[in-house]
Scaffold this active site. Sequence first.
Site, PDB file in Angstrom:
ATOM      1  N   ASP A  19       9.981 -16.310 -49.966  1.00  0.00           N
ATOM      2  CA  ASP A  19       9.597 -14.826 -49.988  1.00  0.00           C
ATOM      3  C   ASP A  19       8.972 -14.337 -51.039  1.00  0.00           C
ATOM      4  OD1 ASP A  19       9.423 -12.212 -48.878  1.00  0.00           O
ATOM      5  OD2 ASP A  19      11.389 -11.777 -49.018  1.00  0.00           O
ATOM      6  N   ASN A  21       5.450 -13.485 -51.785  1.00  0.00           N
ATOM      7  CA  ASN A  21       3.859 -13.852 -51.953  1.00  0.00           C
ATOM      8  C   ASN A  21       3.119 -12.550 -52.251  1.00  0.00           C
ATOM      9  OD1 ASN A  21       4.878 -16.398 -51.039  1.00  0.00           O
ATOM     10  ND2 ASN A  21       3.688 -16.470 -49.236  1.00  0.00           N
ATOM     11  N   GLY A  22       3.442 -11.474 -51.457  1.00  0.00           N
ATOM     12  CA  GLY A  22       2.766 -10.389 -51.403  1.00  0.00           C
ATOM     13  C   GLY A  22       2.972  -9.622 -52.959  1.00  0.00           C
ATOM     14  N   ARG A  32      -2.796  -9.246 -50.680  1.00  0.00           N
ATOM     15  CA  ARG A  32      -1.586 -10.199 -50.338  1.00  0.00           C
ATOM     16  C   ARG A  32      -2.086 -11.507 -50.051  1.00  0.00           C
ATOM     17  NH1 ARG A  32       2.942  -7.561 -49.110  1.00  0.00           N
ATOM     18  NH2 ARG A  32       3.404  -9.203 -47.615  1.00  0.00           N
ATOM     19  N   HIS A  36      -0.313 -15.530 -50.525  1.00  0.00           N
ATOM     20  CA  HIS A  36      -0.116 -16.747 -49.686  1.00  0.00           C
ATOM     21  C   HIS A  36      -0.821 -17.959 -50.044  1.00  0.00           C
ATOM     22  CE1 HIS A  36       1.856 -13.856 -47.271  1.00  0.00           C
ATOM     23  NE2 HIS A  36       0.799 -13.021 -46.978  1.00  0.00           N
ATOM     24  N   SER A  64       7.929 -15.223 -39.447  1.00  0.00           N
ATOM     25  CA  SER A  64       9.250 -14.750 -38.467  1.00  0.00           C
ATOM     26  C   SER A  64       8.536 -14.135 -37.267  1.00  0.00           C
ATOM     27  CB  SER A  64       9.839 -14.024 -39.250  1.00  0.00           C
ATOM     28  OG  SER A  64       9.645 -12.717 -39.402  1.00  0.00           O
ATOM     29  N   THR A  65       9.447 -13.967 -36.353  1.00  0.00           N
ATOM     30  CA  THR A  65       8.887 -12.879 -35.228  1.00  0.00           C
ATOM     31  C   THR A  65       8.570 -11.827 -35.603  1.00  0.00           C
ATOM     32  OG1 THR A  65      10.622 -14.512 -33.624  1.00  0.00           O
ATOM     33  CG2 THR A  65       9.879 -12.266 -32.861  1.00  0.00           C
ATOM     34  N   ASN A  67       7.029 -10.816 -38.505  1.00  0.00           N
ATOM     35  CA  ASN A  67       6.013 -11.028 -39.111  1.00  0.00           C
ATOM     36  C   ASN A  67       4.501 -10.633 -38.198  1.00  0.00           C
ATOM     37  OD1 ASN A  67       7.113 -13.533 -41.430  1.00  0.00           O
ATOM     38  ND2 ASN A  67       7.085 -11.069 -41.748  1.00  0.00           N
ATOM     39  N   TRP A  68       4.817 -10.890 -36.876  1.00  0.00           N
ATOM     40  CA  TRP A  68       3.854 -10.587 -36.004  1.00  0.00           C
ATOM     41  C   TRP A  68       3.502  -8.947 -36.034  1.00  0.00           C
ATOM     42  CZ3 TRP A  68       0.767 -14.092 -34.242  1.00  0.00           C
ATOM     43  CH2 TRP A  68       1.239 -15.437 -33.922  1.00  0.00           C
ATOM     44  N   ARG A  70       3.000  -7.356 -39.012  1.00  0.00           N
ATOM     45  CA  ARG A  70       2.196  -7.019 -40.141  1.00  0.00           C
ATOM     46  C   ARG A  70       0.682  -6.796 -39.600  1.00  0.00           C
ATOM     47  NH1 ARG A  70       4.065 -10.916 -44.971  1.00  0.00           N
ATOM     48  NH2 ARG A  70       6.142 -10.299 -45.033  1.00  0.00           N
TER      49      ARG A  70
HETATM   50  C1  IPE Z   1      11.152 -13.418 -44.148  1.00  0.00           C
HETATM   51  O1  IPE Z   1      10.423 -12.777 -45.115  1.00  0.00           O
HETATM   52  C2  IPE Z   1      10.321 -14.321 -43.549  1.00  0.00           C
HETATM   53  C3  IPE Z   1       9.553 -15.157 -43.922  1.00  0.00           C
HETATM   54  C4  IPE Z   1      10.014 -15.757 -45.375  1.00  0.00           C
HETATM   55  C5  IPE Z   1       8.854 -16.133 -43.218  1.00  0.00           C
HETATM   56  P1  IPE Z   1       9.891 -11.301 -44.791  1.00  0.00           P
HETATM   57  O2  IPE Z   1       9.302 -10.671 -45.939  1.00  0.00           O
HETATM   58  O3  IPE Z   1       9.234 -11.027 -43.437  1.00  0.00           O
HETATM   59  O4  IPE Z   1      11.503 -10.509 -44.622  1.00  0.00           O
HETATM   60  P2  IPE Z   1      11.949  -8.911 -44.800  1.00  0.00           P
HETATM   61  O5  IPE Z   1      10.981  -8.263 -43.715  1.00  0.00           O
HETATM   62  O6  IPE Z   1      11.508  -8.476 -46.063  1.00  0.00           O
HETATM   63  O7  IPE Z   1      13.260  -8.953 -44.644  1.00  0.00           O
HETATM   64  C1  IPE Z   2       6.606 -14.376 -47.530  1.00  0.00           C
HETATM   65  O1  IPE Z   2       5.741 -13.433 -48.772  1.00  0.00           O
HETATM   66  C2  IPE Z   2       5.704 -15.001 -46.758  1.00  0.00           C
HETATM   67  C3  IPE Z   2       5.819 -14.530 -45.249  1.00  0.00           C
HETATM   68  C4  IPE Z   2       6.643 -13.657 -44.857  1.00  0.00           C
HETATM   69  C5  IPE Z   2       4.685 -14.933 -44.581  1.00  0.00           C
HETATM   70  P1  IPE Z   2       5.810 -12.089 -48.128  1.00  0.00           P
HETATM   71  O2  IPE Z   2       4.344 -11.923 -47.575  1.00  0.00           O
HETATM   72  O3  IPE Z   2       6.893 -11.501 -47.495  1.00  0.00           O
HETATM   73  O4  IPE Z   2       5.843 -11.191 -49.599  1.00  0.00           O
HETATM   74  P2  IPE Z   2       6.261  -9.876 -50.055  1.00  0.00           P
HETATM   75  O5  IPE Z   2       7.843 -10.146 -49.700  1.00  0.00           O
HETATM   76  O6  IPE Z   2       5.639  -9.041 -49.463  1.00  0.00           O
HETATM   77  O7  IPE Z   2       6.375  -9.822 -51.569  1.00  0.00           O
HETATM   78 MG    MG Z   3       8.621 -10.593 -47.807  1.00  0.00          MG
END
Ligand code: IPE
Ligand code: IPE
Ligand code: MG
Length: 246
Positions: A19, A21-22, A32, A36, A64-65, A67-68, A70
């Site tokens: 977690d 990356n963004g 963002r 990645h 994750s499920t 994450n769809w 986004r």
């Molecule tokens: C959890 O990260 C899922 C992955 C790392 C793939 P998220 O960034 O989606 O989690 P939440 O939404 O902040 O809990």
């Molecule tokens: C984790 O980083 C990667 C995925 C969930 C795909 P994020 O994209 O959740 O990054 P933040 O949490 O927004 O910094």
């Molecule tokens: Mg995250």
Amino acid sequence: MKEKIDLSRVPQHIAVIMDGNGRWAKKRGAARVFGHRNAVKAVQEISEASAELGVKYLTLYAFSTENWNRPQEEVNALMQLLVNTIEKEVPTLQKNNIRLMTIGNMERLPSDCVKTLRKAIADTANNTGMTVVLALSYSGRWEILNAVKAMAADIEAKRLSSDDINDERFNYYLNTYNIPDPELIIRTSGEMRISNFLLWQLAYSELFFTDILWPDFRKEHLYEAVLSYQSRERRFGKISEQLVQP
Ligand code: IPE
Ligand code: IPE
Ligand code: MG
């Protein structure tokens, strides 16, 4: 730090919630997706370090499920990155004797992703070193509900009796069948939550949280997590005195 690790007590299975990356990209004033892209290096490092330590299974929560939900352009960019990275990395997996697997709802992934993944899984199927398990379109609740549906179907078809349902039998219906439960779960980026990851399997996992954002995660950070794991007493409900080795 690596020298301090007791190689006879390295976790068999480490699972990572990658977690941050963004936020890593945002700190640099970038989009963002830049975060990645820079996550790939961390994946390479941690895979290499895990294999060197003798870890047998490394599970990486990549999508994750939830994450769809986004923005579509971020989802598309992640899927594209996935295809490109897998295609590029297969020779390295072969060279290092690493087997690739996935858990999650493959049916929801775009067809070119599925094709690339299927090929990479087949190409590396006979590798006997470490197994890298990519969690893609995965969530713990999805997995558990799927298992329950499959069990219900087997009971209806009289292939299973409800009297025979136990831990071991339940495991059989999960995506992680044949994979030992993770002894150690690592989450980066300072968030202290599970976000629907391996809900059944983490019953007795040790949890390690770090503020490091995933694109900055390097071998030393993995060593730190393993050392923390090795410093803990895993009691599994017993009391300390019961654990003393004869
Ligand atoms: C959890 O990260 C899922 C992955 C790392 C793939 P998220 O960034 O989606 O989690 P939440 O939404 O902040 O809990
Ligand atoms: C984790 O980083 C990667 C995925 C969930 C795909 P994020 O994209 O959740 O990054 P933040 O949490 O927004 O910094
Ligand atoms: Mg995250």
